[in-house]
Write a protein that holds these residues in place. Structure first.
Motif, PDB file in Angstrom:
ATOM      1  N   GLY A 169       0.260   1.961  -3.589  1.00  0.00           N
ATOM      2  CA  GLY A 169      -1.131   2.308  -3.375  1.00  0.00           C
ATOM      3  C   GLY A 169      -1.577   3.375  -4.353  1.00  0.00           C
ATOM      4  N   GLY A 219      -3.478   3.406  -0.074  1.00  0.00           N
ATOM      5  CA  GLY A 219      -4.531   2.576  -0.618  1.00  0.00           C
ATOM      6  C   GLY A 219      -4.037   1.155  -0.815  1.00  0.00           C
ATOM      7  N   ARG A 220      -4.947   0.223  -0.943  1.00  0.00           N
ATOM      8  CA  ARG A 220      -4.655  -1.201  -1.113  1.00  0.00           C
ATOM      9  C   ARG A 220      -3.984  -1.814   0.114  1.00  0.00           C
ATOM     10  NH1 ARG A 220      -6.274  -2.921  -5.851  1.00  0.00           N
ATOM     11  NH2 ARG A 220      -6.212  -1.512  -7.604  1.00  0.00           N
ATOM     12  N   PHE A 221      -4.354  -1.352   1.304  1.00  0.00           N
ATOM     13  CA  PHE A 221      -3.874  -2.016   2.513  1.00  0.00           C
ATOM     14  C   PHE A 221      -4.486  -3.414   2.552  1.00  0.00           C
ATOM     15  CE2 PHE A 221      -3.313   2.443   3.540  1.00  0.00           C
ATOM     16  CZ  PHE A 221      -2.047   2.432   4.093  1.00  0.00           C
ATOM     17  N   ALA A 246       0.827  -1.211   0.000  1.00  0.00           N
ATOM     18  CA  ALA A 246       0.000   0.000   0.000  1.00  0.00           C
ATOM     19  C   ALA A 246       0.860   1.260   0.000  1.00  0.00           C
ATOM     20  CB  ALA A 246      -0.922   0.005   1.218  1.00  0.00           C
ATOM     21  N   THR A 286      -3.509  -6.124   0.777  1.00  0.00           N
ATOM     22  CA  THR A 286      -3.602  -6.229  -0.677  1.00  0.00           C
ATOM     23  C   THR A 286      -4.694  -7.188  -1.131  1.00  0.00           C
ATOM     24  OG1 THR A 286      -1.243  -5.814  -0.789  1.00  0.00           O
ATOM     25  CG2 THR A 286      -2.291  -6.709  -2.763  1.00  0.00           C
ATOM     26  N   ARG A 314      -2.461   9.493  -2.243  1.00  0.00           N
ATOM     27  CA  ARG A 314      -1.047   9.191  -2.542  1.00  0.00           C
ATOM     28  C   ARG A 314      -0.322  10.471  -2.941  1.00  0.00           C
ATOM     29  NH1 ARG A 314      -3.323   6.877  -7.758  1.00  0.00           N
ATOM     30  NH2 ARG A 314      -2.658   8.398  -9.291  1.00  0.00           N
TER      31      ARG A 314
END
Length: 166
Positions: A49, A61-63, A45, A65, A54
């Motif tokens: 991310g 983002g995308r913690f 992330a 995954t 960002r």
């Protein structure tokens, strides 16, 4: 004849070398397990991310995954490819930490060491990264791995001489 004369004296070091080999192999497994888990949870992330917050320093983002069915073909191969670089950056440091830290401390480092890798990875490989925007080219991933290794080595060298921890 000369080599044969040195062999009995060199055999004295075999138990020590065997213990070090076991030590390094276990640390490599720890790197894949703890480093892999943390890279899955937050490292990917911060590195890649693509959320709205960002910036040039880190992704967001995308913690933990995950991807939708449409994104799976792009996200998961990239995740596993980057995971190999993240764990490699950790294994490079395991030799420098040998005999300087306890195993529990190394496990702690292995979990959070991913943070040291993911920021240089974002700087170089993300289109939003500040080094990428300056036109920096990373050949085969060596830049982000070794920037992270350099940062870690600066902290390790402050710890002093090696000691034997039992």
């Amino acid at each position: 004849m000369f080599v044969a004369g040195l062999q009995p004296r060199s055999l004295i070091f075999l138990p020590y070398l065997y213990n070090q080999q076991i030590n390094i192999m276990v640390k490599n497994v720890v790197d894949v397990i703890f480093g892999g888990f943390s890279f899955w949870a937050f490292g990917f992330a911060f590195a890649f991310g693509d959320g709205p917050s960002r910036n040039a320093f880190c992704g967001m983002g995308r913690f933990f995954t995950d991807a939708t069915e449409e994104e799976m073909g792009a996200i998961f191969p990239m995740f596993f490819f980057q995971l190999s670089f993240a764990t490699t950056a950790l294994t490079i440091v395991s030799g420098a930490m040998s005999e300087r830290t306890r195993f529990e401390s190394y496990c702690f480092f292995s979990f959070f060491g991913t943070l040291i890798y993911c920021f240089p990875a974002h700087w170089l490989w993300s289109e939003d990264g500040w080094l990428s925007q300056l036109g920096a080219i990373d050949v085969a991933g060596a830049g982000s791995v070794h920037i992270g290794r350099f940062i870690i080595d600066r902290f390790i060298n402050q710890s002093g001489a090696r000691q034997r921890f039992n």
